[in-house]
Design a protein around this motif. Sequence first.
Motif, short mmCIF file in Angstrom:
data_model
loop_
_atom_site.label_atom_id
_atom_site.label_comp_id
_atom_site.label_asym_id
_atom_site.label_seq_id
_atom_site.Cartn_x
_atom_site.Cartn_y
_atom_site.Cartn_z
N SER A 100 15.31 -57.98 -69.03
CA SER A 100 15.43 -59.42 -68.83
C SER A 100 14.21 -60.11 -69.45
CB SER A 100 15.54 -59.74 -67.34
OG SER A 100 15.96 -61.07 -67.13
N LEU A 101 14.43 -61.28 -70.06
CA LEU A 101 13.39 -61.94 -70.85
C LEU A 101 12.15 -62.34 -70.07
CD1 LEU A 101 15.55 -64.24 -73.16
CD2 LEU A 101 14.30 -62.16 -73.79
N GLU A 102 12.26 -62.52 -68.76
CA GLU A 102 11.09 -62.97 -67.99
C GLU A 102 10.13 -61.83 -67.66
OE1 GLU A 102 13.67 -61.52 -64.68
OE2 GLU A 102 13.99 -62.41 -66.65
N ALA A 103 10.52 -60.58 -67.88
CA ALA A 103 9.72 -59.42 -67.47
C ALA A 103 8.26 -59.49 -67.94
CB ALA A 103 10.38 -58.13 -67.93
N PRO A 104 7.97 -59.85 -69.18
CA PRO A 104 6.56 -59.88 -69.61
C PRO A 104 5.74 -61.01 -68.97
CG PRO A 104 8.03 -59.75 -71.51
CD PRO A 104 8.88 -60.02 -70.31
N GLU A 105 6.40 -61.93 -68.30
CA GLU A 105 5.70 -63.09 -67.72
C GLU A 105 5.10 -62.81 -66.34
OE1 GLU A 105 5.39 -65.69 -69.75
OE2 GLU A 105 6.65 -64.61 -71.19
N GLY A 106 5.34 -61.62 -65.79
CA GLY A 106 4.81 -61.29 -64.47
C GLY A 106 5.60 -61.88 -63.32
N VAL A 107 6.82 -62.32 -63.62
CA VAL A 107 7.72 -62.88 -62.61
C VAL A 107 9.10 -62.27 -62.83
CG1 VAL A 107 6.48 -65.06 -62.33
CG2 VAL A 107 8.28 -64.87 -64.06
N ARG A 108 9.98 -62.51 -61.87
CA ARG A 108 11.35 -62.04 -62.04
C ARG A 108 12.31 -63.02 -61.40
NH1 ARG A 108 13.45 -58.96 -57.61
NH2 ARG A 108 11.97 -58.91 -55.90
N PHE A 109 13.49 -63.10 -61.96
CA PHE A 109 14.54 -63.91 -61.36
C PHE A 109 15.08 -63.17 -60.15
CE2 PHE A 109 14.80 -65.65 -65.74
CZ PHE A 109 14.56 -66.98 -65.43
N LEU A 110 15.52 -63.93 -59.16
CA LEU A 110 16.03 -63.39 -57.91
C LEU A 110 17.19 -64.26 -57.47
CD1 LEU A 110 15.31 -61.54 -55.32
CD2 LEU A 110 14.26 -63.61 -54.47
N ILE A 111 18.22 -63.64 -56.90
CA ILE A 111 19.36 -64.40 -56.38
C ILE A 111 19.19 -64.60 -54.89
CG2 ILE A 111 21.83 -64.20 -55.78
CD1 ILE A 111 21.45 -65.12 -58.58
N ARG A 112 19.36 -65.84 -54.47
CA ARG A 112 19.50 -66.17 -53.07
C ARG A 112 20.92 -66.68 -52.95
NH1 ARG A 112 14.27 -65.97 -51.38
NH2 ARG A 112 12.68 -66.52 -52.89
N SER A 113 21.52 -66.57 -51.80
CA SER A 113 22.92 -67.01 -51.70
C SER A 113 23.15 -67.77 -50.40
CB SER A 113 23.87 -65.83 -51.78
OG SER A 113 23.67 -64.95 -50.71
#
Length: 116
Positions: A100-113
């Motif tokens: 996923s493209l955000e990996a090098p940024e030190g963050v990650r996307f997460l799903i909340r529902s």
Amino acid sequence: MTDVPRVELTPAAAELVRQLWAVHGPLMFHQSGGCCDGSAPMCYPAGEFRTGNSDVLLAELSVDESGEPVPFWMSASQYERWSHTRLIVDVVPGRGSGFSLEAPEGVRFLIRSRVL
């Protein structure tokens, strides 16, 4: 009755999407079904992840005034399990998938529902 969006971005996630778009161009999401990456929303350059008849387009997310949407896809089999929820894409500190493209940024996307 107001239509509830199936997928939405938190302000932090929308900002990260804008930053990624500035670097990588048009983007897309695919909600992972597990395996290596858990059940994380994966962000790719548009068209890099092949979708087909076994995928459902849940939303076309607007992140800025340009009007070009970011499509959000999910496998049809996973959608059957999540069809009663609204997915909220957030961003949190930590390393997610190397795919996923955000990996090098030190963050990650997460799903909340939220149940609809």
